[in-house]
Design a protein around this motif. Structure first.
Motif, PDB file in Angstrom:
ATOM      1  N   PHE A  56       0.867  -1.190   0.000  1.00 25.17           N
ATOM      2  CA  PHE A  56       0.000   0.000   0.000  1.00 25.17           C
ATOM      3  C   PHE A  56       0.896   1.230   0.000  1.00 25.17           C
ATOM      4  O   PHE A  56       1.826   1.323   0.815  1.00 25.17           O
ATOM      5  CB  PHE A  56      -0.900   0.039   1.246  1.00 25.17           C
ATOM      6  CG  PHE A  56      -1.888  -1.091   1.301  1.00 25.17           C
ATOM      7  CD1 PHE A  56      -3.144  -0.969   0.725  1.00 25.17           C
ATOM      8  CD2 PHE A  56      -1.546  -2.288   1.899  1.00 25.17           C
ATOM      9  CE1 PHE A  56      -4.042  -2.013   0.746  1.00 25.17           C
ATOM     10  CE2 PHE A  56      -2.437  -3.354   1.934  1.00 25.17           C
ATOM     11  CZ  PHE A  56      -3.692  -3.209   1.352  1.00 25.17           C
ATOM     12  N   SER A  57       0.593   2.160  -0.885  1.00 25.38           N
ATOM     13  CA  SER A  57       1.391   3.381  -0.904  1.00 25.38           C
ATOM     14  C   SER A  57       1.105   4.186   0.363  1.00 25.38           C
ATOM     15  O   SER A  57       0.009   4.098   0.931  1.00 25.38           O
ATOM     16  CB  SER A  57       1.082   4.205  -2.150  1.00 25.38           C
ATOM     17  OG  SER A  57      -0.292   4.474  -2.211  1.00 25.38           O
ATOM     18  N   ILE A  58       2.101   4.928   0.789  1.00 23.18           N
ATOM     19  CA  ILE A  58       1.923   5.789   1.966  1.00 23.18           C
ATOM     20  C   ILE A  58       1.323   7.102   1.464  1.00 23.18           C
ATOM     21  O   ILE A  58       1.947   7.827   0.681  1.00 23.18           O
ATOM     22  CB  ILE A  58       3.275   6.047   2.664  1.00 23.18           C
ATOM     23  CG1 ILE A  58       3.902   4.712   3.107  1.00 23.18           C
ATOM     24  CG2 ILE A  58       3.098   6.985   3.854  1.00 23.18           C
ATOM     25  CD1 ILE A  58       5.337   4.838   3.613  1.00 23.18           C
ATOM     26  N   ALA A  59       0.090   7.386   1.876  1.00 26.03           N
ATOM     27  CA  ALA A  59      -0.586   8.598   1.402  1.00 26.03           C
ATOM     28  C   ALA A  59      -0.159   9.812   2.212  1.00 26.03           C
ATOM     29  O   ALA A  59      -0.221  10.940   1.716  1.00 26.03           O
ATOM     30  CB  ALA A  59      -2.102   8.429   1.479  1.00 26.03           C
ATOM     31  N   ASP A  60       0.247   9.560   3.442  1.00 27.62           N
ATOM     32  CA  ASP A  60       0.693  10.675   4.269  1.00 27.62           C
ATOM     33  C   ASP A  60       1.418  10.101   5.473  1.00 27.62           C
ATOM     34  O   ASP A  60       1.211   8.937   5.842  1.00 27.62           O
ATOM     35  CB  ASP A  60      -0.515  11.514   4.733  1.00 27.62           C
ATOM     36  CG  ASP A  60      -0.098  12.915   5.175  1.00 27.62           C
ATOM     37  OD1 ASP A  60       1.106  13.248   5.063  1.00 27.62           O
ATOM     38  OD2 ASP A  60      -0.978  13.666   5.631  1.00 27.62           O
ATOM     39  N   ASP A  64       5.586  13.864  13.851  1.00 29.49           N
ATOM     40  CA  ASP A  64       5.370  14.227  15.256  1.00 29.49           C
ATOM     41  C   ASP A  64       4.454  13.231  15.953  1.00 29.49           C
ATOM     42  O   ASP A  64       4.678  12.841  17.096  1.00 29.49           O
ATOM     43  CB  ASP A  64       4.751  15.628  15.363  1.00 29.49           C
ATOM     44  CG  ASP A  64       5.713  16.687  14.843  1.00 29.49           C
ATOM     45  OD1 ASP A  64       6.930  16.409  14.835  1.00 29.49           O
ATOM     46  OD2 ASP A  64       5.243  17.760  14.430  1.00 29.49           O
ATOM     47  N   GLN A  65       3.413  12.810  15.256  1.00 32.49           N
ATOM     48  CA  GLN A  65       2.481  11.863  15.874  1.00 32.49           C
ATOM     49  C   GLN A  65       2.874  10.409  15.618  1.00 32.49           C
ATOM     50  O   GLN A  65       2.278   9.486  16.165  1.00 32.49           O
ATOM     51  CB  GLN A  65       1.064  12.121  15.353  1.00 32.49           C
ATOM     52  CG  GLN A  65       0.532  13.473  15.831  1.00 32.49           C
ATOM     53  CD  GLN A  65      -0.822  13.820  15.258  1.00 32.49           C
ATOM     54  OE1 GLN A  65      -1.471  13.004  14.622  1.00 32.49           O
ATOM     55  NE2 GLN A  65      -1.246  15.049  15.460  1.00 32.49           N
ATOM     56  N   GLY A  66       3.853  10.190  14.756  1.00 32.10           N
ATOM     57  CA  GLY A  66       4.335   8.822  14.473  1.00 32.10           C
ATOM     58  C   GLY A  66       3.323   7.992  13.715  1.00 32.10           C
ATOM     59  O   GLY A  66       3.231   6.781  13.911  1.00 32.10           O
ATOM     60  N   THR A  67       2.548   8.645  12.837  1.00 30.19           N
ATOM     61  CA  THR A  67       1.482   7.903  12.151  1.00 30.19           C
ATOM     62  C   THR A  67       1.664   7.886  10.625  1.00 30.19           C
ATOM     63  O   THR A  67       2.279   8.783  10.043  1.00 30.19           O
ATOM     64  CB  THR A  67       0.100   8.520  12.450  1.00 30.19           C
ATOM     65  OG1 THR A  67       0.110   9.901  12.054  1.00 30.19           O
ATOM     66  CG2 THR A  67      -0.245   8.414  13.915  1.00 30.19           C
ATOM     67  N   LEU A  68       1.074   6.856  10.033  1.00 34.40           N
ATOM     68  CA  LEU A  68       1.015   6.728   8.581  1.00 34.40           C
ATOM     69  C   LEU A  68      -0.448   6.718   8.175  1.00 34.40           C
ATOM     70  O   LEU A  68      -1.290   6.148   8.885  1.00 34.40           O
ATOM     71  CB  LEU A  68       1.623   5.396   8.118  1.00 34.40           C
ATOM     72  CG  LEU A  68       3.061   5.079   8.515  1.00 34.40           C
ATOM     73  CD1 LEU A  68       3.391   3.642   8.096  1.00 34.40           C
ATOM     74  CD2 LEU A  68       4.020   6.053   7.844  1.00 34.40           C
ATOM     75  N   THR A  69      -0.736   7.318   7.017  1.00 34.07           N
ATOM     76  CA  THR A  69      -2.093   7.263   6.474  1.00 34.07           C
ATOM     77  C   THR A  69      -2.078   6.408   5.213  1.00 34.07           C
ATOM     78  O   THR A  69      -1.241   6.613   4.327  1.00 34.07           O
ATOM     79  CB  THR A  69      -2.600   8.675   6.114  1.00 34.07           C
ATOM     80  OG1 THR A  69      -2.600   9.464   7.304  1.00 34.07           O
ATOM     81  CG2 THR A  69      -4.017   8.627   5.549  1.00 34.07           C
ATOM     82  N   ILE A  70      -2.981   5.444   5.172  1.00 35.50           N
ATOM     83  CA  ILE A  70      -3.127   4.571   4.005  1.00 35.50           C
ATOM     84  C   ILE A  70      -4.519   4.809   3.435  1.00 35.50           C
ATOM     85  O   ILE A  70      -5.515   4.739   4.166  1.00 35.50           O
ATOM     86  CB  ILE A  70      -3.032   3.070   4.415  1.00 35.50           C
ATOM     87  CG1 ILE A  70      -1.806   2.801   5.309  1.00 35.50           C
ATOM     88  CG2 ILE A  70      -3.072   2.155   3.193  1.00 35.50           C
ATOM     89  CD1 ILE A  70      -0.498   3.004   4.642  1.00 35.50           C
ATOM     90  N   ILE A  71      -4.595   5.095   2.142  1.00 35.78           N
ATOM     91  CA  ILE A  71      -5.903   5.210   1.483  1.00 35.78           C
ATOM     92  C   ILE A  71      -6.013   4.029   0.528  1.00 35.78           C
ATOM     93  O   ILE A  71      -5.159   3.851  -0.348  1.00 35.78           O
ATOM     94  CB  ILE A  71      -6.028   6.547   0.725  1.00 35.78           C
ATOM     95  CG1 ILE A  71      -5.911   7.719   1.716  1.00 35.78           C
ATOM     96  CG2 ILE A  71      -7.357   6.630  -0.021  1.00 35.78           C
ATOM     97  CD1 ILE A  71      -5.922   9.094   1.057  1.00 35.78           C
TER      98      ILE A  71
END
Ligand code: FES
Length: 255
Positions: A56-60, A64-71
């Protein structure tokens, strides 16, 4: 290539439109080093089927929050099961994988078709201090929920839809020559279906604009071991999309 494998906790998950979901996971080790164009390989933590590991591509990413967004779009059993994950549950996450985009452009044009617009969100954010333009295409208005996602990141947005229900009727490659005649871009970044990428690569070459493409291929291992993801290169060698890409210069790929 530095990569790590973690149990990433789901922070939140929501339906964006139809069968497209956005999932935010905590993976600080990966978020700290991920670059636009890279991807993660996800596997459901409580399912023993190795075939359910998927790229899955990393959308964002939010360092600072240590998070990845996957769409992601629901396309099979693995993604159906992913939609069931609740906040607090976890998923195996390996990454960041692959090579990202070269970010040296000063006047970038980003072109995305359908779900190919997902990795370009992070890219558009990386260009926030430069005047990036986005050309987005999809089948119809329902599939083109992307302007809302890009709002606040990028002001210059052009839209095409196959049926004309939103933006210009036609494909992104139909509108592209017009944009290239009107404005001087020093680099094109594209992600989407193969036919679109081929058209973008040919048009970019015709107008003499350097072009990078992010290829979408089936990937079993994601780390260069299984050869399930290869594509023909103009050098005569076959590229492994997972480790040599997924981002290539358009001239490196046999279309
Ligand atoms: Fe296995 Fe690329 S996915 S070599």
């Amino acid at each position: 290539m530095v990569k790590t494998c973690v149990k990433a906790q789901v922070i939140k998950q929501r339906v964006i439109a139809g069968d497209v979901f956005e999932m935010i996971v905590a993976a600080p080790e990966i978020a700290a080093i991920a670059r636009p164009g890279q991807f993660v390989h996800l596997r459901l933590a409580n399912v023993l089927d190795p075939l359910l590991r998927r790229p899955f591509s990393i959308a964002d990413c939010n360092v600072d929050q240590g998070t990845l967004t996957i769409i992601y779009r629901v396309v099979g059993r693995g993604t159906v099961l992913m939609t069931k994950l609740q906040a607090g549950e976890s998923i195996d996450c390996m990454g960041p994988l692959g090579n990202g985009f070269d970010l040296t452009a000063q006047r970038p044009l980003l072109i995305g078709g359908g779900m190919g617009l997902a990795p370009l969100v992070m890219l558009a954010k990386a260009f926030c201090s430069r005047p990036a333009t986005v050309l987005m295409g999809g089948r119809n208005e329902q599939e083109l929920f992307w302007p809302e996602i890009y709002a606040g990141v990028c002001k210059n947005i052009h839209i095409t839809s196959d049926d004309g229900s939103i933006g210009r009727r036609g494909f992104t490659v139909d509108l592209l020559p017009e944009l290239l005649k009107k404005e001087k871009f020093d680099s094109i970044y594209a992600c989407g279906p193969h036919a679109m990428l081929k058209g973008v690569a040919e048009t970019a070459a015709h107008y003499g604009v350097p072009c990078q493409v992010s290829l979408e291929e089936y990937m079993a291992c994601g780390v260069g071991a299984c050869l399930s993801c290869t594509c023909a290169g103009t050098s005569g060698k076959r590229h492994k999309v997972c480790t040599d890409g997924p981002v290539f210069r358009a001239g490196e790929v046999v279309w």
